[in-house]
Design a protein around this motif. Sequence first.
Motif, PDB file in Angstrom:
ATOM      1  N   ASP A 168      -3.014  -5.305  -2.679  1.00  0.00           N
ATOM      2  CA  ASP A 168      -1.977  -4.959  -1.699  1.00  0.00           C
ATOM      3  C   ASP A 168      -1.238  -6.229  -1.273  1.00  0.00           C
ATOM      4  O   ASP A 168      -1.879  -7.234  -0.918  1.00  0.00           O
ATOM      5  CB  ASP A 168      -2.607  -4.362  -0.425  1.00  0.00           C
TER       6      ASP A 168
ATOM      7  N   VAL B 201       0.639   0.785   6.948  1.00  0.00           N
ATOM      8  CA  VAL B 201      -0.680   1.127   6.405  1.00  0.00           C
ATOM      9  C   VAL B 201      -1.372  -0.142   5.912  1.00  0.00           C
ATOM     10  O   VAL B 201      -0.756  -0.959   5.204  1.00  0.00           O
ATOM     11  CB  VAL B 201      -0.552   2.088   5.180  1.00  0.00           C
ATOM     12  N   ASP B 202      -2.636  -0.307   6.254  1.00  0.00           N
ATOM     13  CA  ASP B 202      -3.501  -1.327   5.641  1.00  0.00           C
ATOM     14  C   ASP B 202      -2.977  -2.766   5.703  1.00  0.00           C
ATOM     15  O   ASP B 202      -3.204  -3.555   4.769  1.00  0.00           O
ATOM     16  CB  ASP B 202      -3.774  -0.965   4.162  1.00  0.00           C
TER      17      ASP B 202
ATOM     18  N   CYS C  50       0.862  -1.181   0.000  1.00  0.00           N
ATOM     19  CA  CYS C  50       0.000   0.000   0.000  1.00  0.00           C
ATOM     20  C   CYS C  50       0.902   1.236   0.000  1.00  0.00           C
ATOM     21  O   CYS C  50       0.769   2.101  -0.851  1.00  0.00           O
ATOM     22  CB  CYS C  50      -0.898  -0.022   1.235  1.00  0.00           C
TER      23      CYS C  50
ATOM     24  N   LYS D 133       0.397   9.307   1.137  1.00  0.00           N
ATOM     25  CA  LYS D 133      -0.772   8.548   1.571  1.00  0.00           C
ATOM     26  C   LYS D 133      -1.872   9.462   2.108  1.00  0.00           C
ATOM     27  O   LYS D 133      -1.612  10.308   2.965  1.00  0.00           O
ATOM     28  CB  LYS D 133      -0.400   7.568   2.706  1.00  0.00           C
TER      29      LYS D 133
ATOM     30  N   HIS E 272      -8.759  -2.700  -1.047  1.00  0.00           N
ATOM     31  CA  HIS E 272      -9.370  -1.556  -0.382  1.00  0.00           C
ATOM     32  C   HIS E 272     -10.879  -1.709  -0.275  1.00  0.00           C
ATOM     33  O   HIS E 272     -11.503  -1.059   0.560  1.00  0.00           O
ATOM     34  CB  HIS E 272      -8.977  -0.250  -1.086  1.00  0.00           C
TER      35      HIS E 272
ATOM     36  N   GLN F 249      -5.407  -5.996   5.155  1.00  0.00           N
ATOM     37  CA  GLN F 249      -5.904  -6.410   3.837  1.00  0.00           C
ATOM     38  C   GLN F 249      -4.784  -6.899   2.918  1.00  0.00           C
ATOM     39  O   GLN F 249      -5.050  -7.338   1.797  1.00  0.00           O
ATOM     40  CB  GLN F 249      -6.643  -5.249   3.168  1.00  0.00           C
TER      41      GLN F 249
HETATM   42 MN    MN Z   1      -4.152   1.412   1.251  1.00  0.00          MN
END
Ligand code: MN
Length: 337
Positions: free
Chosen positions: A298, A308-309, A102, A131, A272, A312
């Motif tokens: 991702d 980040v993230d 990401c 971001k 996302h 997922q």
């Molecule tokens: Mn992201």
Amino acid sequence: MIIVMKPDATREDVDQVLARLESIGSEAHVSVGQTHTVIGVIGDRDRIQQLPWEALSGVERAVPVLKPFKFVSRDFRDKDTVIEVRRARIGGGSFAVVAGPCAVESRDQLFRVAEAVQQAGAHILRGDAFKPRTSPYAFQGLGEKGLELLAEARDEFDMPFVAEVLDPRDVELVSSYADILRVGTRNMANFTLLTEVGKQSRPVQLKRGFTATVEEWLNAAEYIYKEGNHEIIMVERGIRTFETSTRNTLDISAVPVVKGLSHLPVLVDPSHSAGHRHLVAPLSRAAIAVGADGFMVDVHHAPDTALVDGAQALLPSEFAALMDEIRSLAAAMNLQI
Ligand code: MN
Ligand code: PEP
């Protein structure tokens, strides 16, 4: 309005139409198709419609376009737009896989993930240097340093990369490094940013705003197109609904809807949309089956410590397994992967 020229119309016929349009102060965009040249016209509707277009040499028909978006519509161009970036191909029967972290966190993280996704068969590297974070205190990206690392990874692994541009003031900077620009969901209706990316000669991924209708999304694409940048990749990334078991609701039906209305390629971002790793593979399968031109996923080598993230992100091994699965689906759908 759209002026469709006859298959045997000459260059002089087209020039004559363009001259008439100029004389009434209208803007014209020419699209040369396999059989027909089509001229998209923007300007004062009454003045345009007063002229007897169909009496001009080489003109087959003049069609009013009632939709608010024009050049991105299939009325203007019925042939699918195909975008080529280095060796990657998006649209026209090629299924494009975009994968990577990401956010760029460090050289080590980026290179590990880039190598893994390249070996698994991804065509385009993703990774952001800027971001858009919900909290102003969360990691905001490495900025230009992140772009430098992405450019290094591109050369090392021979993959073009896509990176988000958040601010109109950064468009030149991001364009000077990235092969593909991305406008994220939060900026889909940032018309200043859309206009700026429309002036670049880099393809643009345009994510759907999480509260945007398909029509609003296509209008956002029109902002980019009308500035002269015709290489737009639509990305369905989920919308906000009452459902809370996923981060966003992937609007899978938007893929055939957009492909019916527009000639632009459409990708799906299952990461996302879902927000959960275990949903990425099923939604990726749905994307390919529903007719998407690719997906963007991702991947992180250590999702638990991702800045980040992480929830997922697929592990490299999970991404490789997904690619194996996708290859047989692509073959069944007659897609090149
Ligand atoms: Mn992201
Ligand atoms: C992303 O792709 O990293 C991203 C921020 O996505 P979105 O704009 O869809 O939230």
